[in-house]
Enzyme design. Structure first.
Site, mmCIF file in Angstrom:
data_model
loop_
_atom_site.group_PDB
_atom_site.id
_atom_site.type_symbol
_atom_site.label_atom_id
_atom_site.label_comp_id
_atom_site.label_asym_id
_atom_site.label_seq_id
_atom_site.Cartn_x
_atom_site.Cartn_y
_atom_site.Cartn_z
ATOM 1 C CE LYS A 1 -4.364 -1.741 1.634
ATOM 2 N NZ LYS A 1 -5.533 -1.579 2.472
ATOM 3 C CE LYS B 1 -5.709 -9.188 -1.806
ATOM 4 N NZ LYS B 1 -6.235 -9.066 -0.472
ATOM 5 C CE LYS C 1 -11.716 -4.029 0.390
ATOM 6 N NZ LYS C 1 -12.368 -4.674 1.510
HETATM 7 P P1 ATP Z 1 -8.665 -5.997 -1.179
HETATM 8 O O1 ATP Z 1 -7.416 -6.304 -1.924
HETATM 9 O O2 ATP Z 1 -9.875 -6.546 -1.827
HETATM 10 O O3 ATP Z 1 -8.778 -4.526 -0.784
HETATM 11 P P2 ATP Z 1 -8.301 -6.620 1.570
HETATM 12 O O4 ATP Z 1 -7.510 -7.763 2.108
HETATM 13 O O5 ATP Z 1 -7.758 -5.262 1.765
HETATM 14 O O6 ATP Z 1 -8.597 -6.918 0.086
HETATM 15 P P3 ATP Z 1 -10.284 -6.661 3.568
HETATM 16 O O7 ATP Z 1 -11.630 -6.072 3.574
HETATM 17 O O8 ATP Z 1 -9.302 -6.089 4.474
HETATM 18 O O9 ATP Z 1 -9.767 -6.643 2.100
HETATM 19 O O10 ATP Z 1 -10.345 -8.225 3.751
HETATM 20 C C1 ATP Z 1 -11.372 -8.904 4.330
HETATM 21 C C2 ATP Z 1 -11.092 -10.377 4.362
HETATM 22 O O11 ATP Z 1 -11.218 -10.927 3.057
HETATM 23 C C3 ATP Z 1 -9.698 -10.762 4.850
HETATM 24 O O12 ATP Z 1 -9.792 -11.862 5.747
HETATM 25 C C4 ATP Z 1 -8.965 -11.141 3.593
HETATM 26 O O13 ATP Z 1 -7.946 -12.069 3.833
HETATM 27 C C5 ATP Z 1 -10.088 -11.724 2.743
HETATM 28 N N1 ATP Z 1 -9.818 -11.624 1.312
HETATM 29 C C6 ATP Z 1 -9.600 -10.492 0.589
HETATM 30 N N2 ATP Z 1 -9.408 -10.775 -0.716
HETATM 31 C C7 ATP Z 1 -9.506 -12.137 -0.831
HETATM 32 C C8 ATP Z 1 -9.404 -13.063 -1.917
HETATM 33 N N3 ATP Z 1 -9.178 -12.657 -3.159
HETATM 34 N N4 ATP Z 1 -9.573 -14.378 -1.660
HETATM 35 C C9 ATP Z 1 -9.821 -14.812 -0.417
HETATM 36 N N5 ATP Z 1 -9.925 -14.008 0.658
HETATM 37 C C10 ATP Z 1 -9.781 -12.678 0.471
#
Ligand code: ATP
Ligand code: LTN
Length: 327
Positions: free
Chosen positions: A112, A195, A198
């Site tokens: 980030k 992965k 969002k």
């Molecule tokens: P993003 O990259 O989508 O912003 P993030 O990890 O910042 O993802 P969070 O809202 O913090 O999003 O994550 C919520 C939960 O979803 C966490 O437990 C994370 O590990 C899980 N998660 C996020 N993306 C994935 C994915 N592609 N596959 C499986 N689990 C996921």
């Protein structure tokens, strides 16, 4: 005595199938076996700039998504992080034990902050894992179900708890991370090497939980596939493997069942059916979501915060005593 689970999601961006299959779905399944606490971590979300109105809306929406996914407020405690002040208080205390060198190694921070100059990266973003450690340690959490990307933060949490216990005497439970199997990492539909996220630049990367049937069909039609035409579940075909995983997790069919169903058929048939499977999950989910009122969700969050405050107050009293603050 049941073991205790704690986990949380940030109210930022649009939740997608990766968040649901990697996190929320397994939480729902764990509610009977464990004592469960689920949090909307709004103080984590503000480590990057958020629009205040949007943040408030998103926070309530995440709580409703928990409920519509099957988190049952009679079984689980649901609350918003900022409504229990002990989280920030403990974070400060753990900051006095955390080491710069350890925080600099965290990949989420590295990812980030990569786009910014070091001089302008927020201290909150850097300190993010210490606040996460406080979330977990405040509640004597035994198990933290998360996606793979969060395991490094759990390791840091364990180290902080051990360091505190060693210095001030047994205070914190040492938590363990818990990954779901196939759902642990859902990959992007446009790129199976990254992965589903969002914050991806293209909307063709993810299926949002709010996508319409038409959007789902369009996105799955455009999803990248591998060379060849058979429907086989194999590491050599990462794009197809990801799509079969999604199919399997949402339909309850095994990946072998799915291979058998599509012998002699091609990607076209498979993708049309997969889109149907996704829509058959999303449509009733979205209907449940629409039927949860703001007032109901707010009342559940308030009673959850009351329960959480009680637990947090007891733990913080112990912490204050141990480190020599006036109590
Ligand atoms: P993003 O990259 O989508 O912003 P993030 O990890 O910042 O993802 P969070 O809202 O913090 O999003 O994550 C919520 C939960 O979803 C966490 O437990 C994370 O590990 C899980 N998660 C996020 N993306 C994935 C994915 N592609 N596959 C499986 N689990 C996921
Ligand atoms: N860092 C996590 C969200 C999070 C969390 C937590 C998860 C904040 N506090 C406590 C589990 C336990 C993320 O980015 N997914």
């Amino acid at each position: 005595m049941k073991k205790r689970i704690f986990s949380g999601i940030q109210p930022s961006g649009n939740l997608h199938l990766g968040n649901y299959l990697g996190a929320i779905k397994q939480w729902v399944d764990l509610q009977d076996e464990y004592e469960t606490i689920f949090c909307v971590v709004d103080l984590h979300a503000i480590t990057v700039p958020q629009d205040p109105e949007e943040l408030r809306k998103k926070t309530l929406e995440i709580a409703k998504i928990y409920l519509a996914s099957g988190i049952d407020p009679t079984k689980s405690t649901l609350f918003v992080q900022s409504q229990v002040q002990e989280h920030t208080e403990l974070a400060w205390i753990l900051n006095t034990l955390a080491r710069l060198g350890d925080l600099e190694k965290m990949t989420q921070f590295k990812d980030k902050s990569e786009k910014n100059e070091k001089e302008t990266v927020g201290v909150g973003l850097f300190d993010y894992p210490v606040l996460m450690a406080s979330d977990i340690l405040l509640y004597d959490t035994n198990v933290v179900p998360v996606g793979k990307d969060q395991m490094q933060h759990i390791e840091l949490t364990r180290n902080l708890a051990e360091r505190f216990n060693k210095r001030f005497g047994e205070t914190f439970v040492i938590p363990e991370g818990k990954l779901s199997k196939e759902g642990a990492l859902i990959m992007g539909l446009d790129d199976p090497t990254k992965k589903m996220s969002k914050s991806a630049p293209s909307e063709y990367n993810y299926i949002a939980l709010s996508d319409t049937a038409e959007t789902v069909h369009r996105k799955i039609k455009k999803a990248v596939t591998d060379s060849g035409s058979e429907i086989v579940y194999s590491d050599d075909k990462p794009a197809l493997k990801n799509l079969i995983n999604i199919y399997s997790l949402l339909s309850g069919k095994t990946t072998q069942d799915i291979e058998v169903m599509y012998v002699g058929k091609g990607y076209g048939d498979f993708k049309t059916d997969l889109a149907e499977v996704v829509v058959n999950f999303l449509a009733p989910f979205q209907e449940r979501l629409a039927n949860i009122s703001d007032d109901d969700a707010l009342a559940i969050l308030e009673s959850g915060a009351e329960k959480a405050r009680e637990l947090a107050r007891i733990k913080m009293k112990q912490v204050r005593e141990k480190i020599g603050l006036l109590v």
